[in-house]
Scaffold this motif. Sequence first.
Motif, PDB file in Angstrom:
ATOM      1  N   ARG A 158     -15.053 -25.858  -4.982  1.00 19.23           N
ATOM      2  CA  ARG A 158     -16.364 -25.285  -4.663  1.00 19.23           C
ATOM      3  C   ARG A 158     -16.297 -23.762  -4.646  1.00 19.23           C
ATOM      4  O   ARG A 158     -15.239 -23.173  -4.372  1.00 19.23           O
ATOM      5  CB  ARG A 158     -16.850 -25.790  -3.295  1.00 19.23           C
ATOM      6  N   ASP A 159     -17.437 -23.146  -4.920  1.00 17.47           N
ATOM      7  CA  ASP A 159     -17.506 -21.682  -4.841  1.00 17.47           C
ATOM      8  C   ASP A 159     -17.823 -21.265  -3.405  1.00 17.47           C
ATOM      9  O   ASP A 159     -17.872 -22.104  -2.491  1.00 17.47           O
ATOM     10  CB  ASP A 159     -18.528 -21.130  -5.833  1.00 17.47           C
ATOM     11  N   ARG A 160     -18.065 -19.973  -3.194  1.00 15.43           N
ATOM     12  CA  ARG A 160     -18.281 -19.467  -1.839  1.00 15.43           C
ATOM     13  C   ARG A 160     -19.542 -20.011  -1.191  1.00 15.43           C
ATOM     14  O   ARG A 160     -19.668 -20.038   0.022  1.00 15.43           O
ATOM     15  CB  ARG A 160     -18.332 -17.937  -1.873  1.00 15.43           C
ATOM     16  N   THR A 161     -20.476 -20.476  -2.007  1.00 14.60           N
ATOM     17  CA  THR A 161     -21.726 -21.030  -1.458  1.00 14.60           C
ATOM     18  C   THR A 161     -21.595 -22.511  -1.129  1.00 14.60           C
ATOM     19  O   THR A 161     -22.521 -23.102  -0.564  1.00 14.60           O
ATOM     20  CB  THR A 161     -22.877 -20.847  -2.460  1.00 14.60           C
ATOM     21  N   GLY A 162     -20.466 -23.114  -1.505  1.00 15.59           N
ATOM     22  CA  GLY A 162     -20.280 -24.544  -1.276  1.00 15.59           C
ATOM     23  C   GLY A 162     -20.653 -25.400  -2.461  1.00 15.59           C
ATOM     24  O   GLY A 162     -20.502 -26.628  -2.412  1.00 15.59           O
TER      25      GLY A 162
ATOM     26  N   ARG B 142      -3.645 -23.503  -5.345  1.00 14.39           N
ATOM     27  CA  ARG B 142      -4.662 -23.350  -6.386  1.00 14.39           C
ATOM     28  C   ARG B 142      -4.111 -23.703  -7.775  1.00 14.39           C
ATOM     29  O   ARG B 142      -4.315 -22.989  -8.766  1.00 14.39           O
ATOM     30  CB  ARG B 142      -5.247 -21.931  -6.384  1.00 14.39           C
TER      31      ARG B 142
ATOM     32  N   MET C 194     -11.586 -17.819 -10.464  1.00 17.83           N
ATOM     33  CA  MET C 194     -11.509 -18.126  -9.034  1.00 17.83           C
ATOM     34  C   MET C 194     -10.066 -18.175  -8.536  1.00 17.83           C
ATOM     35  O   MET C 194      -9.816 -18.495  -7.368  1.00 17.83           O
ATOM     36  CB  MET C 194     -12.200 -19.465  -8.754  1.00 17.83           C
TER      37      MET C 194
END
Length: 322
Positions: free
Chosen positions: A245-249, A263, A293
């Motif tokens: 997921r990215d920083r926003t979820g 990672r 990422m």
Amino acid sequence: MPRDPLPPNLGPVFSVGGARAAGVSPSRLRASDLIAPYRGARVTKDAALAGVDLAAGTTEGVVRARAVAIGPTLPANQFFSHLTAAVLWGLPVPASLLVDHGRGPRDLDIGVYAPLRHPRHVGVKGHQVRPDGLRVVSHPVLGVRVTSPASTWALLGSHVRDPYDLVALGDALVREQMFANDPPPLATLPDLREAMDAARRVGGPALRRACERIRTRSASRMETRSRLILVDAGLPEPELNHMIRDRTGAVVACVDLAYPEQRVAMEYEGEHHLTDPRQWSRDIRRYETLAAMGWFVVRITKTDVFDGRAEFVRRVRRALTR
């Protein structure tokens, strides 16, 4: 000369005995518009062309087609079992196990409860099984009598010699619904343990070892094999179908195997990834996003899983220690 029409109540798949009782002559049963998938059964060619294709391929397709063709002709005390049942449940049976080398497709596995004698027909491999350790059900889609998913897995210890494939078959049965369009699991881990312990099994030790390694989030035979290769090489067990997921979820990608703390992701590349331009384009964009990422993606092929295991492990180890 036009052929006599068949009695309509016979349907597209019928037994020779039923046809003779309905007044169909022996010569009519030998006519070219009928297919004989095995002794005592007939299928109309129209039905074959509509989906019961008895000549389609030499592995899962032909096994499924022949089983669908003869299923309605089986006596009430007989049912599909072992590898044939595994194919009917859609399990990832290795193609090599479905071919009788030198003779073409493998005979269909048909079981009967002891003390009845197992069936003996051309194209059929009969099995006499104990009723106290087996469950037989009607297939919800195909309508044929078949050993239950858990019972089917418990029978495969006598046929599947590769321990990784025995785990992969179990993984396929208990696979959880990870996405909205995923089918529900065919069995649970307790179901498999119960079926395994319900009777003395041929290959029982192999089944018990495999059962301990079955996981609910493996989406393919190759993912299972990749996981087991890494674990048996001494590496930590990777997470399966990990959501990144990215920083926003928001979900950016679901990777086949992953070590989230480092990672490092591993993605199996089947042949369709190379032959489908749209899939190839999506893969490129996704890998670029993951790289941005901070993720390192190890791409896996069939060669890595079967012939290049040592190099595959070295690549993952290097990625983890980079």
